[in-house]
Motif scaffolding. Sequence first.
Motif, PDB file in Angstrom:
ATOM      1  N   ARG A   1      64.328 -60.733  -9.877  1.00 24.09           N
ATOM      2  CA  ARG A   1      64.757 -62.047 -10.366  1.00 24.09           C
ATOM      3  C   ARG A   1      66.095 -61.934 -11.059  1.00 24.09           C
ATOM      4  NH1 ARG A   1      62.742 -59.650 -14.554  1.00 24.09           N
ATOM      5  NH2 ARG A   1      62.835 -60.499 -16.685  1.00 24.09           N
ATOM      6  N   ASP A   2      66.832 -63.034 -11.023  1.00 18.83           N
ATOM      7  CA  ASP A   2      68.038 -63.189 -11.801  1.00 18.83           C
ATOM      8  C   ASP A   2      67.752 -64.340 -12.754  1.00 18.83           C
ATOM      9  OD1 ASP A   2      70.506 -63.946 -12.845  1.00 18.83           O
ATOM     10  OD2 ASP A   2      71.593 -63.401 -11.033  1.00 18.83           O
ATOM     11  N   SER A   3      67.354 -64.012 -13.966  1.00 22.86           N
ATOM     12  CA  SER A   3      66.937 -65.042 -14.910  1.00 22.86           C
ATOM     13  C   SER A   3      68.064 -66.015 -15.231  1.00 22.86           C
ATOM     14  CB  SER A   3      66.433 -64.395 -16.201  1.00 22.86           C
ATOM     15  OG  SER A   3      65.309 -63.586 -15.939  1.00 22.86           O
ATOM     16  N   ALA A   4      69.271 -65.533 -15.282  1.00 20.53           N
ATOM     17  CA  ALA A   4      70.405 -66.406 -15.618  1.00 20.53           C
ATOM     18  C   ALA A   4      70.605 -67.476 -14.559  1.00 20.53           C
ATOM     19  CB  ALA A   4      71.665 -65.579 -15.785  1.00 20.53           C
ATOM     20  N   LYS A   5      70.240 -67.165 -13.320  1.00 12.32           N
ATOM     21  CA  LYS A   5      70.421 -68.115 -12.229  1.00 12.32           C
ATOM     22  C   LYS A   5      69.114 -68.750 -11.783  1.00 12.32           C
ATOM     23  CE  LYS A   5      74.527 -65.807 -10.377  1.00 12.32           C
ATOM     24  NZ  LYS A   5      75.152 -65.160  -9.182  1.00 12.32           N
ATOM     25  N   ASN A   6      68.022 -68.419 -12.501  1.00 15.36           N
ATOM     26  CA  ASN A   6      66.703 -68.953 -12.131  1.00 15.36           C
ATOM     27  C   ASN A   6      66.414 -68.745 -10.649  1.00 15.36           C
ATOM     28  OD1 ASN A   6      66.153 -69.837 -14.736  1.00 15.36           O
ATOM     29  ND2 ASN A   6      67.037 -71.864 -14.383  1.00 15.36           N
ATOM     30  N   THR A   7      66.706 -67.555 -10.208  1.00 20.14           N
ATOM     31  CA  THR A   7      66.529 -67.229  -8.792  1.00 20.14           C
ATOM     32  C   THR A   7      65.674 -65.979  -8.647  1.00 20.14           C
ATOM     33  OG1 THR A   7      68.659 -68.232  -8.227  1.00 20.14           O
ATOM     34  CG2 THR A   7      67.705 -66.720  -6.626  1.00 20.14           C
TER      35      THR A   7
ATOM     36  N   MET B   1      47.659 -66.151 -14.660  1.00 17.74           N
ATOM     37  CA  MET B   1      46.839 -65.521 -13.622  1.00 17.74           C
ATOM     38  C   MET B   1      47.406 -65.727 -12.225  1.00 17.74           C
ATOM     39  SD  MET B   1      44.655 -63.829 -15.211  1.00 17.74           S
ATOM     40  CE  MET B   1      43.633 -63.340 -13.833  1.00 17.74           C
ATOM     41  N   ALA B   2      48.377 -66.617 -12.116  1.00 18.64           N
ATOM     42  CA  ALA B   2      49.009 -66.831 -10.811  1.00 18.64           C
ATOM     43  C   ALA B   2      49.725 -65.583 -10.326  1.00 18.64           C
ATOM     44  CB  ALA B   2      49.978 -68.003 -10.885  1.00 18.64           C
ATOM     45  N   ILE B   3      50.000 -64.645 -11.217  1.00 18.66           N
ATOM     46  CA  ILE B   3      50.670 -63.396 -10.841  1.00 18.66           C
ATOM     47  C   ILE B   3      49.904 -62.656  -9.759  1.00 18.66           C
ATOM     48  CG2 ILE B   3      49.532 -62.018 -12.628  1.00 18.66           C
ATOM     49  CD1 ILE B   3      53.190 -61.589 -11.505  1.00 18.66           C
ATOM     50  N   TYR B   4      48.591 -62.898  -9.658  1.00 16.49           N
ATOM     51  CA  TYR B   4      47.772 -62.206  -8.667  1.00 16.49           C
ATOM     52  C   TYR B   4      47.672 -62.954  -7.349  1.00 16.49           C
ATOM     53  CZ  TYR B   4      46.625 -59.416 -12.704  1.00 16.49           C
ATOM     54  OH  TYR B   4      46.719 -58.610 -13.806  1.00 16.49           O
ATOM     55  N   GLY B   5      48.407 -64.068  -7.238  1.00 17.46           N
ATOM     56  CA  GLY B   5      48.608 -64.677  -5.937  1.00 17.46           C
ATOM     57  C   GLY B   5      47.625 -65.735  -5.490  1.00 17.46           C
ATOM     58  N   ALA B   6      46.832 -66.285  -6.384  1.00 20.26           N
ATOM     59  CA  ALA B   6      45.933 -67.361  -5.994  1.00 20.26           C
ATOM     60  C   ALA B   6      46.733 -68.640  -5.802  1.00 20.26           C
ATOM     61  CB  ALA B   6      44.860 -67.561  -7.063  1.00 20.26           C
ATOM     62  N   SER B   7      46.860 -69.082  -4.582  1.00 18.07           N
ATOM     63  CA  SER B   7      47.765 -70.192  -4.280  1.00 18.07           C
ATOM     64  C   SER B   7      47.373 -71.480  -4.994  1.00 18.07           C
ATOM     65  CB  SER B   7      47.829 -70.422  -2.774  1.00 18.07           C
ATOM     66  OG  SER B   7      46.566 -70.768  -2.251  1.00 18.07           O
ATOM     67  N   GLU B   8      46.098 -71.646  -5.283  1.00 20.29           N
ATOM     68  CA  GLU B   8      45.666 -72.891  -5.935  1.00 20.29           C
ATOM     69  C   GLU B   8      46.174 -73.000  -7.366  1.00 20.29           C
ATOM     70  OE1 GLU B   8      43.717 -70.502  -4.808  1.00 20.29           O
ATOM     71  OE2 GLU B   8      42.139 -69.986  -6.250  1.00 20.29           O
TER      72      GLU B   8
ATOM     73  N   CYS C   1      54.497 -61.623  -6.130  1.00 22.32           N
ATOM     74  CA  CYS C   1      54.697 -62.564  -7.227  1.00 22.32           C
ATOM     75  C   CYS C   1      55.385 -61.844  -8.376  1.00 22.32           C
ATOM     76  CB  CYS C   1      53.363 -63.121  -7.730  1.00 22.32           C
ATOM     77  SG  CYS C   1      52.278 -63.758  -6.437  1.00 22.32           S
ATOM     78  N   ILE C   2      56.132 -62.601  -9.157  1.00 24.69           N
ATOM     79  CA  ILE C   2      56.798 -62.020 -10.317  1.00 24.69           C
ATOM     80  C   ILE C   2      56.705 -62.971 -11.494  1.00 24.69           C
ATOM     81  CG2 ILE C   2      59.084 -62.919  -9.685  1.00 24.69           C
ATOM     82  CD1 ILE C   2      60.204 -60.193 -10.749  1.00 24.69           C
ATOM     83  N   HIS C   3      56.390 -62.395 -12.649  1.00 29.18           N
ATOM     84  CA  HIS C   3      56.332 -63.177 -13.881  1.00 29.18           C
ATOM     85  C   HIS C   3      57.720 -63.210 -14.512  1.00 29.18           C
ATOM     86  CE1 HIS C   3      55.204 -64.044 -18.122  1.00 29.18           C
ATOM     87  NE2 HIS C   3      54.302 -64.837 -17.524  1.00 29.18           N
ATOM     88  N   SER C   4      57.933 -64.178 -15.374  1.00 31.71           N
ATOM     89  CA  SER C   4      59.230 -64.302 -16.030  1.00 31.71           C
ATOM     90  C   SER C   4      59.555 -63.095 -16.899  1.00 31.71           C
ATOM     91  CB  SER C   4      59.282 -65.586 -16.868  1.00 31.71           C
ATOM     92  OG  SER C   4      58.123 -65.719 -17.686  1.00 31.71           O
ATOM     93  N   THR C   5      58.560 -62.306 -17.263  1.00 29.90           N
ATOM     94  CA  THR C   5      58.806 -61.077 -18.020  1.00 29.90           C
ATOM     95  C   THR C   5      59.242 -59.932 -17.111  1.00 29.90           C
ATOM     96  OG1 THR C   5      56.496 -60.449 -17.784  1.00 29.90           O
ATOM     97  CG2 THR C   5      57.118 -61.650 -19.799  1.00 29.90           C
ATOM     98  N   GLY C   6      59.073 -60.121 -15.795  1.00 32.31           N
ATOM     99  CA  GLY C   6      59.442 -59.070 -14.858  1.00 32.31           C
ATOM    100  C   GLY C   6      58.266 -58.367 -14.216  1.00 32.31           C
ATOM    101  N   SER C   7      57.076 -58.575 -14.720  1.00 34.30           N
ATOM    102  CA  SER C   7      55.894 -57.973 -14.099  1.00 34.30           C
ATOM    103  C   SER C   7      55.726 -58.498 -12.682  1.00 34.30           C
ATOM    104  CB  SER C   7      54.647 -58.283 -14.922  1.00 34.30           C
ATOM    105  OG  SER C   7      54.741 -57.725 -16.210  1.00 34.30           O
ATOM    106  N   ALA C   8      55.375 -57.604 -11.782  1.00 29.52           N
ATOM    107  CA  ALA C   8      55.304 -57.982 -10.375  1.00 29.52           C
ATOM    108  C   ALA C   8      53.986 -57.567  -9.757  1.00 29.52           C
ATOM    109  CB  ALA C   8      56.462 -57.367  -9.603  1.00 29.52           C
ATOM    110  N   TYR C   9      53.636 -58.278  -8.722  1.00 29.30           N
ATOM    111  CA  TYR C   9      52.438 -57.989  -7.938  1.00 29.30           C
ATOM    112  C   TYR C   9      52.829 -57.988  -6.460  1.00 29.30           C
ATOM    113  CZ  TYR C   9      48.153 -59.076  -5.347  1.00 29.30           C
ATOM    114  OH  TYR C   9      47.127 -59.080  -4.426  1.00 29.30           O
ATOM    115  N   TYR C  10      52.249 -57.045  -5.736  1.00 24.38           N
ATOM    116  CA  TYR C  10      52.496 -56.961  -4.306  1.00 24.38           C
ATOM    117  C   TYR C  10      51.167 -56.953  -3.556  1.00 24.38           C
ATOM    118  CZ  TYR C  10      57.242 -55.564  -5.553  1.00 24.38           C
ATOM    119  OH  TYR C  10      58.521 -55.521  -6.065  1.00 24.38           O
ATOM    120  N   ALA C  11      51.061 -57.805  -2.569  1.00 25.55           N
ATOM    121  CA  ALA C  11      49.917 -57.737  -1.689  1.00 25.55           C
ATOM    122  C   ALA C  11      50.064 -56.507  -0.791  1.00 25.55           C
ATOM    123  CB  ALA C  11      49.812 -59.012  -0.859  1.00 25.55           C
TER     124      ALA C  11
END
Length: 123
Positions: free
Chosen positions: A70-76, A101-108, A49-59
């Motif tokens: 991410r490419d913020s300019a292209k919203n990709t 908190m979604a950064i930690y991958g809780a799908s709900e 997962c990646i936050h719009s600030t660039g912070s990332a989480y990896y399982a």
Amino acid sequence: VQLQASGGGLVRPGGSLRLSCAASGFIGDSYVIGWFRQAPGKEREVVSCIHSTGSAYYADPAKDRFTISRDSAKNTVFLQMNSLQPGDTAVYYCAHSQKLMAIYGASELYDYWGQGTQVTVSS
């Protein structure tokens, strides 16, 4: 929010793929894009997962092999997957959340989901 996942395919063990998730609509200024996967007969699991600030989480399965960016300019958002193994075979989905908190991958915590892209790792 609409999400379009692409980039899946058939790759041999040890190969690489780059998935893309293009977001459109009102994605917000602060959001999380997550990659999830679901293999046949298994539950959906978070990959990265990646936050719009660039912070990332990896399982754990993604650590040291996958890179989210991410490419913020292209919203990709991209998921570069290296050293792929048969165990990585699954349908990969991207999803959007405006909950930090979604950064930690809780799908709900994710509200919008893309249609999925198939990744098959086989010799």
